[in-house]
Every structure is written in structure tokens, then in C-alpha cells.
Design a protein around this motif. Structure first.
Motif, PDB file in Angstrom:
ATOM      1  N   LEU A 182      56.477  20.475  40.269  1.00 31.87           N
ATOM      2  CA  LEU A 182      57.939  20.864  39.936  1.00 31.87           C
ATOM      3  C   LEU A 182      58.869  19.782  39.354  1.00 31.87           C
ATOM      4  O   LEU A 182      59.544  20.362  38.145  1.00 31.87           O
ATOM      5  N   GLU A 183      58.668  18.771  39.958  1.00 31.32           N
ATOM      6  CA  GLU A 183      59.573  17.665  39.282  1.00 31.32           C
ATOM      7  C   GLU A 183      59.261  17.089  38.055  1.00 31.32           C
ATOM      8  O   GLU A 183      60.254  16.911  37.103  1.00 31.32           O
ATOM      9  N   ALA A 184      57.975  17.425  37.528  1.00 30.69           N
ATOM     10  CA  ALA A 184      57.383  16.975  36.386  1.00 30.69           C
ATOM     11  C   ALA A 184      57.933  17.743  35.216  1.00 30.69           C
ATOM     12  O   ALA A 184      58.022  17.425  34.023  1.00 30.69           O
ATOM     13  N   THR A 185      58.237  19.060  35.544  1.00 28.29           N
ATOM     14  CA  THR A 185      59.003  20.049  34.321  1.00 28.29           C
ATOM     15  C   THR A 185      60.217  19.824  33.823  1.00 28.29           C
ATOM     16  O   THR A 185      60.266  19.916  32.581  1.00 28.29           O
ATOM     17  N   PRO A 186      61.249  19.934  34.624  1.00 22.13           N
ATOM     18  CA  PRO A 186      61.199  20.290  36.043  1.00 22.13           C
ATOM     19  C   PRO A 186      61.312  21.724  35.942  1.00 22.13           C
ATOM     20  O   PRO A 186      61.564  22.578  35.246  1.00 22.13           O
ATOM     21  N   GLY A 187      60.831  22.347  37.360  1.00 25.22           N
ATOM     22  CA  GLY A 187      60.434  23.711  37.420  1.00 25.22           C
ATOM     23  C   GLY A 187      61.743  24.401  38.131  1.00 25.22           C
ATOM     24  O   GLY A 187      62.757  23.662  38.613  1.00 25.22           O
ATOM     25  N   ARG A 188      61.516  25.839  38.376  1.00 24.12           N
ATOM     26  CA  ARG A 188      62.378  26.649  39.287  1.00 24.12           C
ATOM     27  C   ARG A 188      61.278  27.317  40.454  1.00 24.12           C
ATOM     28  O   ARG A 188      60.431  27.579  40.118  1.00 24.12           O
ATOM     29  N   VAL A 189      62.251  27.632  41.302  1.00 24.41           N
ATOM     30  CA  VAL A 189      61.427  28.402  42.520  1.00 24.41           C
ATOM     31  C   VAL A 189      62.336  29.567  42.980  1.00 24.41           C
ATOM     32  O   VAL A 189      63.500  29.528  42.763  1.00 24.41           O
ATOM     33  N   VAL A 190      61.554  30.690  42.955  1.00 20.43           N
ATOM     34  CA  VAL A 190      62.073  31.693  43.371  1.00 20.43           C
ATOM     35  C   VAL A 190      61.464  32.339  44.508  1.00 20.43           C
ATOM     36  O   VAL A 190      59.984  32.486  44.806  1.00 20.43           O
ATOM     37  N   ASN A 191      62.543  32.693  45.692  1.00 21.94           N
ATOM     38  CA  ASN A 191      61.943  33.236  47.029  1.00 21.94           C
ATOM     39  C   ASN A 191      62.235  34.812  46.854  1.00 21.94           C
ATOM     40  O   ASN A 191      63.368  35.055  46.590  1.00 21.94           O
TER      41      ASN A 191
END
Length: 289
Positions: free
Chosen positions: A119-128
Motif C-alpha cells: 500500500l505504501e509503494a503506491t500509496p494506496g487506499r483502504v476501504v472497510n
């Protein structure tokens, strides 16, 4: 509609936008194959991967996390959509955690944190994926396991787990925004033809109201429109995953396709911190961000 059907609807919707890679983690790989086939029918250039995981078994989660990291160095969006609802009989997972809290939150907490490097490499998003069931109860920090079942209530257990999904989004954003990672919680809505509640009768749902009154001192009210089609039910999580506004306003709670303010007990920073500490203890690992 069960979480897998929501997940498959989201996956096929995302496929229409031409992503490079769609990876689906599921407890049952045989259920994933038709979804992968549909993705290929939509766009044969999309790479697809399926990985088996049992979220209530932390050893399985750790194995799956390693496999996911091996399959992709970057994750733009992680959607935590697996879940169970209103387990009638008090049940523990392999680690001794009440099953609804385990399947809906604890497995996702561990998996998400283990996937932070990608996730950090993109950085990304998390959806719960959460539910308005979070309104049923505060988090039972002093007795999350219901006194070993002595005071278990199926709807309080569900409400606590769905509340954890939102508090986790708040805690994650607080710790990882500096690395570019943000999180949101999305309530997709309900569908009467639900596998999630296939073990329940409509009379069972009546238990929501006394549980809410007992735990929160107020009446539970379903949002309107309450019921949605298959396509509509995937819309709010996809907005949470893709809308640039969510990144700006994160941590965010979404329902009915819009960012909205959750109830106070779901965005309380102290509760989010307490849940993070409890979750670290229950998975046996500290995540220092």
C-alpha cells in the motif's frame, strides 16, 4: 446479498475501468473462478489472481499476506469486504476471539497491516465495508468477548464488529496518512435476497431494536432507502475506493453514495486508539507507525 456477492460485483465493475491487476482473496476459491472468468470476458488484458484465506485463522492470514505481497508489489486499493452477521450461537475462532469480531474486524486488521508495504509503494487506499448495525452498540472494551458467552447477544456482537470497521479506518488513517495511505468505511446498504443473513428470519431482525435500546439508550432507525439492487449495493464502496474527495476528507464514512458524518461513538479518537491497541494484542503483533 452476502459479502462475496458484493465483492464480485465490485470486482466486475472495476474491471470495466481497465485496471492492470485484480486480486481476490476468498475463503473458498471455487467461488472465485466464475468472477475471474467474468473479468476476463470484460477485459482479457487484466491480470487476475485468486488467493485462499481464512480470516478467522491468523496463521492463514499471514500466509495469504505473503502470497499477496509475492503476487503484487503495489496495491492501489484494498477493499475489506468479507464478513458474517448475527451468529446465533456464541462461537470462538482459533485464537479464542468471538467469531463476529474475528471475521469482520480482526482478520482484516491483521491482513491490512501486513500489506502496508504494498500500500505504501503506491500509496494506496483502504476501504472497510461496515453497516448501519454499528449504531446498535458502543465497543465493549471491558468485555469484548461477552464474559465467555455468558452475556452474548447476536446483534450486539454484530454491532460491535461493524463499529470496529469504522474505528479501524480512523485509526489507520491517523497512523498512515503521513505515508500517503488513507482509509474509509462504507455502508453498502441492504438487499433482501441476502446470503449474509440466510440463517435468519425476518423475526430475528426484530432483535436489533431491543439490543440498540439496551446498549445505546435510543431507538435504532434504518436509513432510507434501506434496500438496494445488486448494482446499487456496490456503488458506495466503489465511491469510497475511487473518489478523490475521499482522500482529502479521510478518514471518511460513506452511505448512500456520499460521505457523511458517522455517530459520535464511531469516530472517537480515544476509542479508535483503544481498538488499535486491543487488536495488536489479539493478533500478537505491534505495528509501529
Amino acid at each position: 446479498m452476502g459479502p462475496f456477492i458484493i465483492g464480485s460485483q465490485m470486482a466486475t465493475s472495476l474491471a470495466k475501468a481497465g485496471p492492470a491487476h485484480i486480486l481476490i482473496a476468498s475463503r473458498t476459491l471455487s467461488r472465485v473462478q466464475p468472477v475471474l472468468d467474468e473479468i476476463i470476458r470484460i477485459d482479457s488484458t487484466i491480470k487476475t489472481t485468486a488467493i485462499q484465506v481464512e480470516l478467522t485463522d491468523h496463521a492463514s492470514v499471514r500466509r495469504a499476506a505473503n502470497e499477496i505481497l509475492g503476487a503484487t508489489p503495489t496495491i492501489d486499493v484494498l477493499i475489506n469486504s468479507a464478513g458474517i452477521m448475527a451468529v446465533k450461537d456464541y462461537t470462538l475462532d482459533k485464537q479464542g476471539i468471538e467469531l463476529q469480531l474475528s471475521a469482520n474486524h480482526m482478520g482484516h486488521f491483521l491482513l491490512t497491516n501486513l500489506l502496508v508495504p504494498a500500500l505504501e509503494a503506491t500509496p494506496g487506499r483502504v476501504v472497510n465495508l461496515t453497516s448501519s448495525g454499528y449504531l446498535i452498540t458502543p465497543f465493549r472494551f471491558d468485555d469484548y468477548n461477552f464474559s465467555d458467552g455468558a452475556v452474548y447477544d447476536l446483534w450486539t456482537g454484530y454491532g460491535q464488529a461493524k463499529l470496529a470497521n469504522i474505528l479501524f479506518a480512523w485509526g489507520l488513517t491517523k497512523r498512515l496518512r503521513s505515508r500517503g495511505i488513507v482509509a474509509a468505511a462504507a455502508h453498502p446498504g441492504y438487499n433482501g435476497d441476502t446470503r449474509l443473513g440466510s440463517h435468519l428470519t425476518w423475526d430475528d431482525y426484530a432483535g436489533i431494536f431491543p439490543a440498540s435500546k439496551r446498549n445505546m439508550g435510543k431507538e435504532f432507525v434504518f436509513e432510507e432507502p434501506r434496500f438496494k439492487t445488486y448494482t446499487q449495493i456496490a456503488a458506495t464502496p466503489l465511491i469510497a475506493a475511487l473518489d478523490p474527495e475521499v482522500e482529502i476528507k479521510a478518514p471518511a464514512f460513506l452511505q448512500n453514495s456520499a460521505i457523511t458524518e458517522p455517530a459520535e461513538h464511531a469516530c472517537d479518537e480515544k476509542s479508535a486508539d483503544r481498538l488499535w491497541e486491543l487488536s495488536e494484542r489479539l493478533v500478537g503483533q505491534d505495528f509501529e507507525y
